[in-house]
Scaffold this active site. Structure first.
Site, PDB file in Angstrom:
ATOM      1  N   SER A   9      29.258  36.342  41.601  1.00  0.00           N
ATOM      2  CA  SER A   9      30.722  36.221  41.644  1.00  0.00           C
ATOM      3  C   SER A   9      31.100  34.788  42.007  1.00  0.00           C
ATOM      4  O   SER A   9      30.889  34.339  43.137  1.00  0.00           O
ATOM      5  CB  SER A   9      31.280  37.199  42.676  1.00  0.00           C
ATOM      6  OG  SER A   9      32.640  36.921  42.873  1.00  0.00           O
ATOM      7  N   HIS A  34      30.510  36.601  37.049  1.00  0.00           N
ATOM      8  CA  HIS A  34      31.653  37.463  37.391  1.00  0.00           C
ATOM      9  C   HIS A  34      32.785  36.588  37.925  1.00  0.00           C
ATOM     10  O   HIS A  34      32.566  35.739  38.796  1.00  0.00           O
ATOM     11  CB  HIS A  34      31.198  38.477  38.444  1.00  0.00           C
ATOM     12  CG  HIS A  34      32.226  39.504  38.778  1.00  0.00           C
ATOM     13  ND1 HIS A  34      32.466  40.612  37.997  1.00  0.00           N
ATOM     14  CD2 HIS A  34      33.077  39.604  39.834  1.00  0.00           C
ATOM     15  CE1 HIS A  34      33.405  41.352  38.552  1.00  0.00           C
ATOM     16  NE2 HIS A  34      33.808  40.757  39.675  1.00  0.00           N
ATOM     17  N   ASP A  36      36.521  36.641  39.672  1.00  0.00           N
ATOM     18  CA  ASP A  36      37.499  37.472  40.377  1.00  0.00           C
ATOM     19  C   ASP A  36      38.867  36.826  40.347  1.00  0.00           C
ATOM     20  O   ASP A  36      39.130  35.856  41.061  1.00  0.00           O
ATOM     21  CB  ASP A  36      37.031  37.686  41.823  1.00  0.00           C
ATOM     22  CG  ASP A  36      35.887  38.670  41.881  1.00  0.00           C
ATOM     23  OD1 ASP A  36      36.033  39.772  41.328  1.00  0.00           O
ATOM     24  OD2 ASP A  36      34.837  38.329  42.455  1.00  0.00           O
ATOM     25  N   MET A  38      42.608  36.984  41.260  1.00  0.00           N
ATOM     26  CA  MET A  38      43.499  37.655  42.224  1.00  0.00           C
ATOM     27  C   MET A  38      44.837  36.941  42.253  1.00  0.00           C
ATOM     28  O   MET A  38      44.885  35.704  42.224  1.00  0.00           O
ATOM     29  CB  MET A  38      42.874  37.633  43.620  1.00  0.00           C
ATOM     30  CG  MET A  38      41.456  38.206  43.672  1.00  0.00           C
ATOM     31  SD  MET A  38      40.895  38.391  45.368  1.00  0.00           S
ATOM     32  CE  MET A  38      39.131  38.637  45.121  1.00  0.00           C
ATOM     33  N   HIS A  67      37.254  39.977  35.993  1.00  0.00           N
ATOM     34  CA  HIS A  67      37.784  41.125  36.750  1.00  0.00           C
ATOM     35  C   HIS A  67      39.207  40.794  37.177  1.00  0.00           C
ATOM     36  O   HIS A  67      39.418  39.950  38.046  1.00  0.00           O
ATOM     37  CB  HIS A  67      36.845  41.351  37.955  1.00  0.00           C
ATOM     38  CG  HIS A  67      37.289  42.400  38.910  1.00  0.00           C
ATOM     39  ND1 HIS A  67      36.709  42.545  40.148  1.00  0.00           N
ATOM     40  CD2 HIS A  67      38.242  43.363  38.824  1.00  0.00           C
ATOM     41  CE1 HIS A  67      37.284  43.548  40.788  1.00  0.00           C
ATOM     42  NE2 HIS A  67      38.230  44.051  40.015  1.00  0.00           N
ATOM     43  N   MET A  69      42.298  41.400  39.063  1.00  0.00           N
ATOM     44  CA  MET A  69      42.971  42.079  40.186  1.00  0.00           C
ATOM     45  C   MET A  69      44.381  41.527  40.247  1.00  0.00           C
ATOM     46  O   MET A  69      44.770  40.815  41.175  1.00  0.00           O
ATOM     47  CB  MET A  69      42.203  41.805  41.492  1.00  0.00           C
ATOM     48  CG  MET A  69      40.926  42.614  41.588  1.00  0.00           C
ATOM     49  SD  MET A  69      39.802  41.940  42.819  1.00  0.00           S
ATOM     50  CE  MET A  69      39.001  40.695  41.832  1.00  0.00           C
ATOM     51  N   MET A 138      34.494  49.734  42.483  1.00  0.00           N
ATOM     52  CA  MET A 138      34.661  48.861  43.646  1.00  0.00           C
ATOM     53  C   MET A 138      34.050  49.538  44.871  1.00  0.00           C
ATOM     54  O   MET A 138      34.430  50.658  45.221  1.00  0.00           O
ATOM     55  CB  MET A 138      36.144  48.586  43.911  1.00  0.00           C
ATOM     56  CG  MET A 138      36.854  47.770  42.842  1.00  0.00           C
ATOM     57  SD  MET A 138      36.059  46.204  42.456  1.00  0.00           S
ATOM     58  CE  MET A 138      36.058  45.384  44.053  1.00  0.00           C
ATOM     59  N   ASP A 176      30.705  46.470  42.540  1.00  0.00           N
ATOM     60  CA  ASP A 176      31.246  45.198  43.036  1.00  0.00           C
ATOM     61  C   ASP A 176      31.722  45.370  44.470  1.00  0.00           C
ATOM     62  O   ASP A 176      32.613  46.163  44.744  1.00  0.00           O
ATOM     63  CB  ASP A 176      32.421  44.813  42.122  1.00  0.00           C
ATOM     64  CG  ASP A 176      33.034  43.468  42.443  1.00  0.00           C
ATOM     65  OD1 ASP A 176      32.533  42.770  43.349  1.00  0.00           O
ATOM     66  OD2 ASP A 176      34.025  43.116  41.773  1.00  0.00           O
TER      67      ASP A 176
HETATM   68  C1  DX5 Z   1      36.099  41.759  45.856  1.00  0.00           C
HETATM   69  C2  DX5 Z   1      35.666  40.982  44.633  1.00  0.00           C
HETATM   70  C3  DX5 Z   1      34.196  40.822  44.578  1.00  0.00           C
HETATM   71  C4  DX5 Z   1      33.636  39.911  45.606  1.00  0.00           C
HETATM   72  C5  DX5 Z   1      32.179  40.229  45.797  1.00  0.00           C
HETATM   73  O1  DX5 Z   1      37.466  41.753  45.945  1.00  0.00           O
HETATM   74  O2  DX5 Z   1      36.069  41.665  43.475  1.00  0.00           O
HETATM   75  O3  DX5 Z   1      33.718  40.477  43.295  1.00  0.00           O
HETATM   76  O4  DX5 Z   1      33.828  38.550  45.281  1.00  0.00           O
HETATM   77  O5  DX5 Z   1      31.740  39.547  46.909  1.00  0.00           O
HETATM   78  P1  DX5 Z   1      30.586  40.154  47.859  1.00  0.00           P
HETATM   79  O6  DX5 Z   1      29.403  40.417  46.995  1.00  0.00           O
HETATM   80  O7  DX5 Z   1      30.371  39.043  48.846  1.00  0.00           O
HETATM   81  O8  DX5 Z   1      31.134  41.410  48.486  1.00  0.00           O
HETATM   82 ZN    ZN Z   2      35.035  41.471  41.203  1.00  0.00          ZN
END
Ligand code: DX5
Ligand code: ZN
Length: 221
Positions: A9, A34, A36, A38, A67, A69, A138, A176
């Protein structure tokens, strides 16, 4: 052929050395990157957007596993597809017209993924399950890297694995949140085959290569 995929990630990496971090993931045998996304609305944090995805695309041949969010993902699918996303995964909580959203993702030339928060039951996926290329479970409440794994999500992975098998679906089953060498084997046994790793990959004291190697080797044959 590896028996499961590892998707580091990128938000857990050191952005001041982004290209080096990505190159290290490649050398260590990461399968996907990956990303993320947000928005400070669906989740409290703001991270990265299409510009960042596009920069990563120029730095790697690895598939980009995006991903989302974010609230109202439909509005941004095209921008992320143009930025180079290979897979676009949306939260069912953000998609009032989930089937249309999945069709839109596919029409943009991306693989379509769906995901759900820990408190959302697996049944929320049922109607869409036959149509998707990927299901992401998740195992933390989305928002931050470095949270603790929720063991209650093992049963949810088993439940979704059974549903995918009943459909004879080849969709990836990805997990994840809090994936480390101790939790990965539990989710592998439950039926997951793609593992996102933030801290376990990038914050390993010996570097990302050692982090990925540890995850790769943590499942006994
Ligand atoms: C959580 C994210 C994850 C996160 C994973 O909100 O979607 O992808 O970055 O990080 P670790 O593996 O450190 O939990
Ligand atoms: Zn993620």
């Amino acid at each position: 052929m590896n028996k499961f995929l590892i998707a580091p990630s990128i938000i857990a990496s050191d952005f001041t050395h982004l290209a080096d971090e990505i190159a290290a993931c490649e050398s260590a045998g990461a399968d996907w990157l990956h990303m993320d996304i947000m928005d400070g609305h669906f989740v409290p944090t703001i991270t990265i957007g299409p510009l960042f995805v596009e920069a990563c695309k120029r730095a790697t041949k690895l598939p980009l596993d995006v991903h989302l969010m974010i609230s109202n993902p439909d509005q941004y699918l095209e921008a992320f597809a143009k930025a180079g996303a290979n897979t676009l995964t949306v939260h069912v909580e953000t998609c009032p017209n989930l089937l249309q959203t999945i069709e839109k993702i596919k029409s943009l030339g991306c693989k379509a993924g769906i995901t759900l928060n820990p408190l959302t039951p697996a049944s929320a996926l049922d109607v869409a399950l036959p149509l998707v290329d990927l299901v992401l479970v998740m195992s933390v409440t989305p928002g931050y890297s470095g949270q603790s794994f929720m063991p209650e999500m093992i049963g949810k992975v088993e439940e979704i694995r059974n549903k995918l098998n009943a459909l004879r679906s080849q969709a990836w089953l990805e997990v994840d949140g809090g994936i480390i060498a101790e939790t990965l084997p539990l989710m592998y046994k439950a039926g997951a085959n793609v593992f996102v790793a933030g801290n376990a990959a990038f914050k390993h004291p010996q570097g990302v290569g050692a982090g990925i190697k540890l995850l790769r080797e943590c499942v006994a044959d």
